[in-house]
Structures are given as C-alpha cells and as structure tokens.
Scaffold this active site. Structure first.
Site, mmCIF file in Angstrom:
data_model
loop_
_atom_site.group_PDB
_atom_site.id
_atom_site.type_symbol
_atom_site.label_atom_id
_atom_site.label_comp_id
_atom_site.label_asym_id
_atom_site.label_seq_id
_atom_site.Cartn_x
_atom_site.Cartn_y
_atom_site.Cartn_z
ATOM 1 C CE1 TYR A 1 32.520 38.405 37.534
ATOM 2 C CE2 TYR A 1 33.167 38.851 35.263
ATOM 3 C CZ TYR A 1 32.626 38.006 36.210
ATOM 4 O OH TYR A 1 32.204 36.760 35.845
ATOM 5 C CG ASP B 1 27.765 29.168 44.072
ATOM 6 O OD1 ASP B 1 27.479 28.842 42.903
ATOM 7 O OD2 ASP B 1 28.498 30.133 44.346
ATOM 8 C CG HIS C 1 27.145 32.139 41.459
ATOM 9 N ND1 HIS C 1 28.325 31.787 42.072
ATOM 10 C CD2 HIS C 1 27.492 32.992 40.446
ATOM 11 C CE1 HIS C 1 29.333 32.388 41.462
ATOM 12 N NE2 HIS C 1 28.861 33.126 40.476
#
Length: 713
Positions: free
Chosen positions: A484, A648, A683
């Site tokens: 990430y 999203d 999302h």
C-alpha cells in the site's frame, strides 16, 4: 510443473497425468480488445503539453462510456470463464469464506449489540441480546432484506446514551453517500425523518433530542459519483423535524473540505476536527453546558494530527503527534486549551502509538512494534498498569468503552489466526476467549516470518512472508506480493480469506510495509509522500527482488497486487519495471496523477501526493511516475487484470478506464491486459459476499493461469 511440498511418488504421478490432460484454456492471442476511440484533448502544464486522448471515458453518464464498459466486460469475462480450473478456485474461496463471523459486542441500554454472518450471507446481520451467556438473541436489523441483490449495506450505527434511540447509516451500491434512519430500539419503529445525502460522517447523539452529523451540499443530478466534494458542514438534526430544518453548527463561515464531529462521553463537549487533507487537522471544542458559548479553537493549523480521547470535568486528554512524531498523550483544560499549555501525560516512545482509547477509568494505548500490536494499560494520571498479554504476534483492536465499564471486548487476528473476540476484565487484566470462528483450514500447516530487506537507498524495510510449512525455496513458487504505502496507513497482520485462499492453493503470500505508511511514525510516512513518493515504488520493487533473490519465486511466478493507493503502487511499478512480475492486479487504483484532485474527495489526497498545478517541479514529479502517462508504446507488460466498480465514488473508475484503454493500445506482449468492472459496487466497503467470491475467483484464476500454475500443486 514442480511440486512445492514433497509428495509420495504415486501422488506426483497423478498430478503429472492430470496436468498433461488438462483442458486447454483461453489464449491471449485470441483476444480482440474493444476499439476505443481517441479524442484530441491536450492540457498544458507550465508550457508542457500533455495529451489525454481517453478523457471522454471520465463521463460516467455517457452512453458511449456505458457501451465501452459492456464491451470490455464481455471480453474480460469471456476470458476468465474459459480458465479450466476456475470452478476449483471458486470452491476453495467459497469454502474458506463460509464460516460464522461474529463481531465484538457493544452494550447500549439493556442490550448487547453485535454483527454476525452465518458464512455466505451477503451482508452481516445486526443482532442483540440482554445476556451474552444465554442463547437468547434476536435479529435487530438484517441488511440482506434491504435489497434483492444484497448491494445495500449498513455503514455505521450510533446510539443515544440511554440506548433508547439508534441511528444507522446505509450505503447503496457501495457509494460513499449515505442515508440515516433512526429507530426506537424497543419497538424497532422508524422515528422521524430519513436523512439523505450524508457523506464522510458519523452520528453523535445529544441526549435523545437529536444528533450531529456532517455532509456536503446535495450534488447536481447525475454528478453524485464524480463531482468534487468540498466545504463540508456540521449539522444538528432534531428528532421529529424534517431534514430541511437542520441547522448548520459549523462550516458556514469557516469552510473546510471535511469536518469530523463527535461528543465527549459526558456529552458536555462538542469536538470538531476540520481537515483539508488526509493528514493533519485543526481542533475546536464547544462547551454545550454553556449554550451561548462560542467554539474554542485549540489548534489553528493542519500540520499535525490530534484527537480528544477522554474528558473529565474541565480536563482534556489528547492523542497527538505535535512535538512527537511517534505520538504522545497530552493533557490540558478547557480554560487553557492552546498547545503551548499542553502538558505531556505519556511521552512518545521508540515505537509508534497507533491508537489510544479509554474505558473503565483507564487508558489503553496500542503501539506498533515492527507492525505488530503491543497494548498497554495506563491510569488516567499516566501511570503504567500493565502490558496486556495477547495470544500471539498479530493485530489487536477494540479497547474502548464507557467510564463505568468493568469489562471490554477486543479482537485479535493474524495471518493464520482468524479474527477472534476476547473478554477483558479491566481491573484484573485477565482475558478469556469469547468467540472464535471455526474456519476450514489448519493454522498449524502454515508459518509466518518477518524479514527486513534493503531498498534502493539502503533503507531497511520490513515484510511479512506466509506459506505452508515444508515449501521448498527452489525459486519456483507462485508468490503474491501485496503493498500500500501511503496516507499514514499501517499494514498489520490480519486474517483474510483472500490471502488464505491463495495460501491454501499452494501460493506464497508476502506483505511489505512500505514507506508512506504509518508503521514507524510520521517520519516513515513523510519519507513516502510528494517529492519522496518514488521511495514507495522503490521499496516495493526491492521487495520483489528480495523474494527472487531468496529463492521464493522468479519473475514468471510473481504477482503484484494493491488497491486504491496500492493500485497506484502497482500501476507505477509495472510501468517502471514491466519485467518485475508476471502478473499485475491494480485494484480501484489512482492512476491519473494529473487529474485525480478533480473528482469527489480526490483533492484531499494532495497532502500525500501534491498537485500538478502546485508548481512546475511538482507537476514534473507527478508526470514522471503517473501510471496512465508513463505507459510506453511497444512494451510488453505483465498479464494485467485491472479491477474497478461502477459505483466507486472514492477513486472514480475513470482512472482504471483510461489506464486500461492506453494499456491495451500500447501493450505488445503475449499476455492479456484486461479490465474487470463490477456493477452495483463501490470502493470495497459493503461489497456483498457473493460478489466477493466471484471477484476473488476471477483474480486468483487469472493469476495462476498466467503463471502457468495449477492451483493446489
């Protein structure tokens, strides 16, 4: 195909025969990608012209975009459905997901409330009981009845202090926009108006009269999923009145991109935390015992993070990284609230203080030691009481409660330790097992290790590696590398059916704790933002090189995966090092770094990314790594499955649409480059279990197939 676990000879022969008779699957050479038109769109940044030929795909309401999405999905699902072992992968994923899941209970009024899922229910069901030791429980709310397809989910709950009223938020199709519905908890009847158009908010009750919440102006018709979110306001909703009469409490004169609002436990102080980016906030407090009092501003800048975690009379305890990059607990009073008057109650330590909370007259501080939880209990005067014994190396959370509580419930998890609930006696410090799921796997078959590897500039970066015991380090294992690296978010060990499915099918899983995250405090975070963002990509690339150098895998058996900011990570890595991995899975990624700030809440990310219109230097830096802009014609890219969703409104799907269109235009290799566009999903939060099973099935089938691997071998 070489076995990774030593098997009896006859099983090796069986496996060999099966692989030789395997049904032929799809071929990338047979794929006919949809024709994607190009338009003459050019932007000029500091005298540099930048072409954006797929700009038209940003219009999510256009019929042309709708047709393009349908055509892309037809190609993608035709390929995925032809993978011969797809049903086997689905069976594994479904088996591992199919176990009962129970959350830690919270007490409100006379009831304990908790979520539970019997295994394959699309949404968790909200239960309650008066006695946790009995089998008497009742369904309080069942979100599976909200819609036929399971795509409307609960997205938060809040109770009045006496437990008589409860407001729950719902999300439709995974969108960040919310509705708020209030119930009488005794009768379960709806009370008052249903509020609409709420976003990025909690609910904070004041007695039983009403509650505070935050939201933006109602979006224009057709722009709810793309329009920029700015100038959030805090409102008070009085029960029994229409939403149109809700009064603005804050944000009319002082405009901020976002404002979090909450009340202290005694409901005396209304605490506001205005923010303009994902890091740093102002801090305001209003004494509600003095109705005509003004807001008192404690912090007047966005340089640091602060939150009030406890109040007692005029005394305030603050969790902050002001003057302490690893965070500390400070104390002050409402009479002397400015930072210059703050005194340190518990100083920062070597390891970052990841979170802080109070319960039962004590403080609970959750530290990260190399991305692993260590929880300590302190008195409200700052005296250390004990370190809390955790069952293993992993991640713990949930040490919050009310001042009069004598016990609390916390959760613990690790890669091979399913999320388990423990009951904790606050005075004695003893924990006992409350709820542990029965998952269809044997944790003793697996091993987890933490390694430290060297990045490009010599920085030591930690990484967790998980695999079945007995795996041969022969350089030929299918390996999934996940990362990430952003927004001060820490990746810690946790149980996930995603990773367990991969592991059960014979894969190695690796998770790197990259710079940009919060694993080592603010210095670690800042080392991966703005003009330092390349450090994050270098850390990830170095992780892949480590896995190859240590003979876990090779370039033909390595996959890279990440979502949101992690999707940016994968996109940048595959454009900078297309030879690093065989498979790339950028999920709901931020892929156009020149225009990300123009949609929904994207402008808030500038605190991490910077903006192309900030300066010539910042533009050139962003342009230099933006995945969409750095795809090169005539390049062989990894087998790529881009995933996104039509609802999203956090990272709008246009990022993925444009990236996929250009990737298909420029790619010259023999591997497929596809985009999978989920419908009625956002999302990630609130995604129905049935959709999750299909998504994981497609991702893992695609990954194994393009590694020329048979799952389970």
């Amino acid at each position: 195909m070489q076995s990774k676990i030593r098997l009896p000879f006859f099983l090796v022969i069986v496996a060999f025969v099966f692989s030789c008779t395997q049904q032929k699957g799809p071929s990338a050479s047979d794929i006919q990608y949809p024709d994607t038109k190009k338009v003459d769109t050019v932007d000029t940044y500091f005298s540099t012209e930048v072409a954006d030929p797929y700009r038209w795909l940003e219009d999510d309401n256009a019929k042309e975009t709708e047709a393009w999405v349908k055509a892309q999905n037809n190609v993608t699902f035709s390929y995925l459905n032809d993978i011969p072992f797809r049903d086997e992968v689905k069976k594994t994923v479904k088996t591992l997901i199919n176990h009962e899941k129970v959350s830690a209970p919270d007490k409100h009024g006379n009831y304990y409330y908790y979520y539970k899922n019997d295994g394959l229910q699309d949404q968790d069901v909200y239960y309650r009981t008066k006695d946790l030791e009995s089998d008497k429980e009742e369904v309080f709310l069942n979100p599976n009845n909200f819609s036929e397809d399971g795509t409307i989910s609960m997205a938060g709950t809040s109770f009045s202090n006496d437990g008589s009223l409860m407001t729950y938020l719902i999300s439709d199709g995974g969108s960040d926009w919310r509705k708020a519905i209030t119930l009488n908890t005794e009768t379960k009847e709806v009370v008052g108006d249903t509020l609409t158009d709420l976003k990025f908010t909690g609910i904070s009750w004041k007695g039983t009269n009403g509650f505070y919440y935050s939201s933006y102006e109602r979006p224009k018709e057709g722009e709810a999923l793309t329009a920029a979110n700015k100038n959030q306001k805090v409102y008070f909703h009085e029960i029994g009145t229409p939403q149109s009469e809700d009064r603005i409490v804050f944000g009319d004169d002082i405009q901020r991109r976002g404002i979090s609002a909450n009340l202290t436990e005694d409901e005396r102080f209304l605490v506001l935390s205005p923010w303009k980016g994902t890091s740093g906030n102002e801090l305001y407090v209003k004494d509600l015992e003095s109705p005509n009092s003004d807001f008192v501003q404690l912090v007047d800048n966005f340089e640091n993070n602060h939150s009030i975690i406890h109040s007692e009379g005029n005394r305030l305890l603050i969790y902050t990284n002001l003057g302490a990059e690893n965070y500390r607990i400070a104390e002050t009073t409402i009479d002397n609230p400015k930072p210059k008057d703050w005194e340190t109650l518990i100083p920062q330590k070597e390891h970052v203080l990841n979170s802080a909370s109070s319960a039962g007259g004590y403080l609970f501080l959750n530290y990260l030691e190399d991305a692993k939880s260590k929880v300590q209990q302190f008195t409200l005067e700052g005296k250390h009481v004990r370190d809390i014994d955790l069952p293993a190396i992993g991640s713990a959370g949930g040490f919050g409660g009310e001042s009069e509580d004598t016990e609390l419930y916390y959760t613990f998890t690790s890669f091979t330790y399913p999320s388990t609930v423990f009951r904790y006696d606050i005075e004695s410090g003893t924990s006992e097992l409350y709820e542990q799921p029965d998952v269809a796997f044997d944790p003793d078959q697996y091993e987890t290790k933490q390694v430290f590897y060297e990045s490009k500039d010599g920085t030591e970066v930690p990484m967790f590696i998980v695999h079945k015991k007995g795996v041969e380090l022969d350089g030929d294992n299918p390996t999934l590398l996940y990362g990430y690296g952003g927004f001060n978010i820490s990746l810690t060990p946790s149980f996930s059916t995603r990773w367990m499915s991969w592991l059960e099918m014979g894969g190695v899983f690796a998770m790197a704790n990259l710079r940009g995250g919060g694993e080592y405090g603010e210095s670690w975070h800042k080392a991966g933002i703005k003009m330092q963002k390349q450090n994050v990509f270098d850390d990830f690339i170095a992780a892949g090189e480590y896995l190859k150098a240590e003979d876990y895998t090779n370039p033909e058996k390595l996959a890279i995966m990440g979502g949101s900011n992690g999707g940016l990570l994968v996109g940048a890595t595959m454009t900078q090092r297309p030879d690093l991995a065989k498979v790339a899975i950028p999920q709901v990624g931020v892929l156009d770094m020149l225009r990300y700030h123009k949609f929904t809440i994207g402008a808030a990310w500038a605190s991490d990314y910077g903006r192309a219109d900030d300066s010539k230097e910042m533009f050139e830096y962003l342009y230099g790594y933006s995945p969409y802009h750095n795809l090169e014609e005539g390049t062989s890219y990894p087998a790529t499955l881009i995933t996104t969703a039509d609802h999203d409104d956090r990272v709008v799907p246009a990022h993925s649409f444009k990236f996929a269109a250009r990737l298909q235009e420029y790619h010259t290799g023999e591997t497929p480059v596809l985009i999978r566009i989920e419908t009625r999903a956002g999302h990630g939060a609130g995604t129905p279990t049935s959709k999750t099973i299909k998504q994981l099935t497609d991702i893992f089938s695609f990954t194994f197939y393009n590694m020329n691997e048979e799952p389970g071998n």
